[in-house]
Design a protein around this motif. Structure first.
Motif, mmCIF file in Angstrom:
data_model
loop_
_atom_site.group_PDB
_atom_site.id
_atom_site.type_symbol
_atom_site.label_atom_id
_atom_site.label_comp_id
_atom_site.label_asym_id
_atom_site.label_seq_id
_atom_site.Cartn_x
_atom_site.Cartn_y
_atom_site.Cartn_z
ATOM 1 N N MET A 1 85.246 131.760 -10.966
ATOM 2 C CA MET A 1 84.731 130.650 -11.981
ATOM 3 C C MET A 1 85.776 129.761 -12.036
ATOM 4 N N ALA A 2 85.342 128.501 -12.454
ATOM 5 C CA ALA A 2 86.187 127.089 -12.431
ATOM 6 C C ALA A 2 86.871 127.423 -13.937
ATOM 7 N N VAL A 3 88.359 126.688 -13.955
ATOM 8 C CA VAL A 3 89.057 126.697 -15.047
ATOM 9 C C VAL A 3 88.441 126.152 -16.247
ATOM 10 N N THR A 4 87.164 125.316 -16.075
ATOM 11 C CA THR A 4 86.422 124.686 -17.313
ATOM 12 C C THR A 4 85.406 125.622 -17.474
ATOM 13 N N ASP A 5 84.963 126.720 -16.785
ATOM 14 C CA ASP A 5 84.173 127.800 -17.541
ATOM 15 C C ASP A 5 85.027 128.481 -18.759
ATOM 16 N N TYR A 6 86.337 128.571 -18.729
ATOM 17 C CA TYR A 6 86.779 129.025 -19.766
ATOM 18 C C TYR A 6 86.970 128.403 -21.035
ATOM 19 N N LEU A 7 86.692 127.038 -20.821
ATOM 20 C CA LEU A 7 87.081 126.271 -22.036
ATOM 21 C C LEU A 7 85.734 125.895 -22.951
ATOM 22 N N ARG A 8 86.084 125.705 -24.094
ATOM 23 C CA ARG A 8 85.002 125.256 -24.880
ATOM 24 C C ARG A 8 85.269 123.487 -25.162
ATOM 25 N N GLU A 9 84.449 123.109 -24.243
ATOM 26 C CA GLU A 9 84.667 121.537 -23.905
ATOM 27 C C GLU A 9 84.056 120.962 -25.268
ATOM 28 N N ARG A 10 83.179 121.562 -26.038
ATOM 29 C CA ARG A 10 82.684 120.978 -27.242
ATOM 30 C C ARG A 10 83.673 120.523 -28.323
ATOM 31 N N PHE A 11 84.914 121.238 -28.187
ATOM 32 C CA PHE A 11 85.939 120.871 -29.067
ATOM 33 C C PHE A 11 87.118 119.705 -28.494
ATOM 34 N N PHE A 12 86.403 119.225 -27.255
ATOM 35 C CA PHE A 12 87.264 118.037 -26.862
ATOM 36 C C PHE A 12 86.785 116.624 -27.374
ATOM 37 N N PRO A 13 87.530 115.726 -27.514
ATOM 38 C CA PRO A 13 88.856 115.479 -26.758
ATOM 39 C C PRO A 13 90.012 116.668 -27.581
ATOM 40 N N HIS A 14 90.860 117.088 -27.152
ATOM 41 C CA HIS A 14 91.950 117.730 -27.638
ATOM 42 C C HIS A 14 93.030 117.142 -28.259
ATOM 43 N N ILE A 30 94.814 130.112 -18.137
ATOM 44 C CA ILE A 30 93.360 130.264 -17.667
ATOM 45 C C ILE A 30 93.572 130.884 -16.349
ATOM 46 N N ARG A 31 94.259 130.204 -15.633
ATOM 47 C CA ARG A 31 94.296 130.671 -14.062
ATOM 48 C C ARG A 31 94.968 132.277 -13.982
ATOM 49 N N ALA A 32 95.662 132.513 -14.683
ATOM 50 C CA ALA A 32 96.217 133.876 -14.935
ATOM 51 C C ALA A 32 94.979 134.956 -14.962
ATOM 52 N N ILE A 33 94.217 134.669 -16.319
ATOM 53 C CA ILE A 33 93.082 135.318 -16.488
ATOM 54 C C ILE A 33 92.079 135.489 -15.419
ATOM 55 N N GLU A 34 91.738 134.161 -14.818
ATOM 56 C CA GLU A 34 90.732 134.162 -13.785
ATOM 57 C C GLU A 34 91.263 134.994 -12.507
ATOM 58 N N GLN A 35 92.541 134.855 -12.147
ATOM 59 C CA GLN A 35 93.231 135.702 -11.062
ATOM 60 C C GLN A 35 92.943 137.030 -11.210
ATOM 61 N N LEU A 36 93.207 137.468 -12.469
ATOM 62 C CA LEU A 36 93.019 139.026 -12.900
ATOM 63 C C LEU A 36 91.642 139.487 -12.787
ATOM 64 N N GLY A 37 90.645 138.542 -12.829
ATOM 65 C CA GLY A 37 89.520 138.940 -12.740
ATOM 66 C C GLY A 37 88.848 139.544 -13.993
#
Ligand SMILES: Cc1ncc(C[n+]2csc(CCOP(=O)(O)OP(=O)(O)O)c2C)c(N)n1
Ligand code: SF4
Length: 271
Positions: A1-14, A30-37
């Motif tokens: 998954m891409a980093v952005t898949d873990y984001l709620r972009e609807r709350f942006f701009p941050h 996010i990268r840690a979570i993604e790498q751990l699968g």
């Protein structure tokens, strides 16, 4: 998954200022979570209030945005009721160690399995740059215009003394190290603390004339050394990064289940 898949972009701009270190921490997390699968459903992020605590609003996992300083208390309730989930608690230095200091030391003492991220920018960013227990002697803050005379905590030493079974430190300059250490912290079966030195150019940087965000990150690079490295031997005065403690000890939820079982047995025997 891409980093952005873990984001709620609807709350942006941050809400973060340009150059704030907290976005770098979010990236590493996010990268840690993604790498751990890990799937999003396996993670609960609990936070209090602060610029750093906004992280839990921006990630698309189970989230709980609670009271300033009380994130670990809420997280303890979540973990005890759903011990199979990975609980991550992003906190600012004020949230974790000023108003939340008592929760912090007791969560560490109990060794409940969760990951406490202390995003240490040495200031209350969200409310306008008041000094925190991490600002340190001799610094300037909105509430200490004539110099702060309070000594600062050492997050690593405090966490070890309180009984945390995984204790690490890194900085926003060391982006790969952030995700490597957070991965190990999440995998640890006990209370894990990761202190991440993070820059607040808007308040701590400006009040203390530390230059731009880049200058502040360069300072992290030049004034920290990896534990056990040649640089650490050559520069014992510099702040150390890496994993300081990683040990096994009975985990709180597992022990709590045993108490329930003992109580049930006693109750049945009396029937
Ligand atoms: C009970 C309570 N007291 C005070 C506040 C005001 N307050 C909100 S965030 C904050 C401090 C934030 O500093 P820190 O946790 O270090 O995070 P940062 O904003 O620097 O990332 C304070 C004092 C509050 N929201 N609730
Ligand atoms: S005030 Fe400081 S901590 Fe808050 S968003 Fe701005 S730079 Fe970051």
């Amino acid at each position: 998954m891409a980093v952005t898949d873990y984001l709620r972009e609807r709350f942006f701009p941050h809400i973060w200022c340009p150059g704030c270190g907290h976005g770098i921490v979010l990236n590493g997390l996010i990268r840690a979570i993604e790498q751990l699968g890990l799937s999003k459903n396996e993670i609960v992020m609990v936070s209090g209030i602060g610029c750093s605590s906004r992280i839990s609003g921006y990630v698309d996992v189970h989230t709980l945005h609670t009271l300033h300083g009380r994130a670990l208390a809420f997280a303890t309730g979540v973990k005890l009721s759903k011990p199979e989930l990975n609980v991550i608690v992003p906190m600012g230095d004020g949230d974790a160690l000023a108003i939340g200091g008592n929760h912090f030391i007791h969560a560490a003492r109990r060794n409940i399995a969760m990951t406490a991220l202390v995003m240490n920018n040495r200031i209350y960013g969200m409310t306008g740059g008041q000094y925190s227990p991490l600002s340190g002697y001799g610094t300037i803050a909105t509430t200490a215009p004539y110099t702060n005379i309070d000594q600062g905590f050492d997050v690593v030493a405090l966490s070890i003394a309180a009984g945390a079974t995984f204790v690490a430190r890194t900085t926003t300059y060391h982006v790969k190290e952030i995700s490597d250490i957070i991965q190990q912290a999440i995998l640890h079966d006990g209370f894990s603390v990761v202190e991440i030195l993070s820059q607040c150019p808007t308040y701590f940087g400006r009040h203390n004339r530390l230059g731009s965000a880049v200058d502040m990150m360069r300072h992290f690079k030049e004034n920290t050394v990896r534990i056990g490295s040649k640089a650490a031997e050559e520069h014992p005065d510099r702040l150390q990064r890496g994993i300081f403690v990683q040990k096994e000890q009975p985990e709180y939820c597992v022990e709590y289940d045993k108490v329930i079982e003992r109580a049930r047995k006693t109750f049945r025997a009396q029937e």
